[in-house]
Design a protein around this motif. Sequence first.
Motif, PDB file in Angstrom:
ATOM      1  N   GLY A 119      -6.032  10.474  -4.677  1.00  0.00           N
ATOM      2  CA  GLY A 119      -4.902  10.843  -3.815  1.00  0.00           C
ATOM      3  C   GLY A 119      -5.350  11.297  -2.442  1.00  0.00           C
ATOM      4  O   GLY A 119      -4.760  10.911  -1.426  1.00  0.00           O
ATOM      5  N   HIS A 120      -6.402  12.120  -2.392  1.00  0.00           N
ATOM      6  CA  HIS A 120      -6.923  12.615  -1.109  1.00  0.00           C
ATOM      7  C   HIS A 120      -7.492  11.461  -0.275  1.00  0.00           C
ATOM      8  O   HIS A 120      -7.256  11.383   0.937  1.00  0.00           O
ATOM      9  N   PHE A 121      -8.215  10.554  -0.924  1.00  0.00           N
ATOM     10  CA  PHE A 121      -8.797   9.398  -0.224  1.00  0.00           C
ATOM     11  C   PHE A 121      -7.692   8.511   0.355  1.00  0.00           C
ATOM     12  O   PHE A 121      -7.765   8.068   1.497  1.00  0.00           O
ATOM     13  N   ILE A 122      -6.660   8.251  -0.421  1.00  0.00           N
ATOM     14  CA  ILE A 122      -5.542   7.419   0.048  1.00  0.00           C
ATOM     15  C   ILE A 122      -4.851   8.094   1.226  1.00  0.00           C
ATOM     16  O   ILE A 122      -4.504   7.434   2.211  1.00  0.00           O
ATOM     17  N   SER A 123      -4.669   9.396   1.169  1.00  0.00           N
ATOM     18  CA  SER A 123      -4.030  10.133   2.260  1.00  0.00           C
ATOM     19  C   SER A 123      -4.839  10.014   3.543  1.00  0.00           C
ATOM     20  O   SER A 123      -4.287   9.766   4.619  1.00  0.00           O
ATOM     21  N   GLU A 124      -6.163  10.164   3.450  1.00  0.00           N
ATOM     22  CA  GLU A 124      -7.025  10.021   4.633  1.00  0.00           C
ATOM     23  C   GLU A 124      -6.983   8.601   5.182  1.00  0.00           C
ATOM     24  O   GLU A 124      -6.965   8.392   6.396  1.00  0.00           O
ATOM     25  N   LEU A 125      -6.980   7.606   4.282  1.00  0.00           N
ATOM     26  CA  LEU A 125      -6.945   6.205   4.716  1.00  0.00           C
ATOM     27  C   LEU A 125      -5.641   5.902   5.457  1.00  0.00           C
ATOM     28  O   LEU A 125      -5.655   5.273   6.525  1.00  0.00           O
ATOM     29  N   LEU A 126      -4.523   6.367   4.947  1.00  0.00           N
ATOM     30  CA  LEU A 126      -3.243   6.127   5.610  1.00  0.00           C
ATOM     31  C   LEU A 126      -3.159   6.861   6.946  1.00  0.00           C
ATOM     32  O   LEU A 126      -2.602   6.332   7.912  1.00  0.00           O
ATOM     33  N   THR A 127      -3.733   8.041   7.026  1.00  0.00           N
ATOM     34  CA  THR A 127      -3.771   8.781   8.295  1.00  0.00           C
ATOM     35  C   THR A 127      -4.625   8.028   9.307  1.00  0.00           C
ATOM     36  O   THR A 127      -4.258   7.913  10.490  1.00  0.00           O
ATOM     37  N   TYR A 128      -5.762   7.486   8.862  1.00  0.00           N
ATOM     38  CA  TYR A 128      -6.640   6.695   9.731  1.00  0.00           C
ATOM     39  C   TYR A 128      -5.895   5.469  10.270  1.00  0.00           C
ATOM     40  O   TYR A 128      -5.963   5.153  11.450  1.00  0.00           O
ATOM     41  N   ILE A 129      -5.175   4.770   9.395  1.00  0.00           N
ATOM     42  CA  ILE A 129      -4.408   3.586   9.829  1.00  0.00           C
ATOM     43  C   ILE A 129      -3.350   4.002  10.842  1.00  0.00           C
ATOM     44  O   ILE A 129      -3.151   3.339  11.865  1.00  0.00           O
ATOM     45  N   ASP A 130      -2.685   5.123  10.596  1.00  0.00           N
ATOM     46  CA  ASP A 130      -1.628   5.614  11.491  1.00  0.00           C
ATOM     47  C   ASP A 130      -2.190   5.954  12.867  1.00  0.00           C
ATOM     48  O   ASP A 130      -1.618   5.584  13.898  1.00  0.00           O
TER      49      ASP A 130
END
Length: 139
Positions: A119-130
């Motif tokens: 969950g934490h990894f996915i959150s960071e990845l989506l923030t990076y894309i944003d």
Amino acid sequence: MKKKDAEHLTHPEKEQAILSPEELEKLFYETPLSIEKLEAIDSQLNAVEKKLLWILAYLQKLKLRDYLLLMERPAYLMWVNFLGGIARGVGIAIGFTVLGAVAVIILQRMEVLNLPFIGHFISELLTYIDVNTGINVIR
């Protein structure tokens, strides 16, 4: 016609014996003209005609004519390959875009699930894309 010569002649509707060219020539020139002789020659020509038609159909299936015409014109060959390369490139770009969009949607759904390990990894990845693309993927 001698009995020996007529032994290997068969009726055209039945299975026929294939005469060698020498036998056919002998049959044609050395024996008097008869119905059996004409049937033998006709059946031989029918066999050759059927084989030639089979070869013609096989060559048409291979599209050998088209291939030879293509090889005779190298500029046309390069043009066809160029267009094929462009089509492949556009197809790869569209496919990757669709696949990437589906992956981002799946990641968004997984973030909502709050999975314990990733969950934490996915959150960071989506923030990076944003942040890097300007596309708001975080809802």
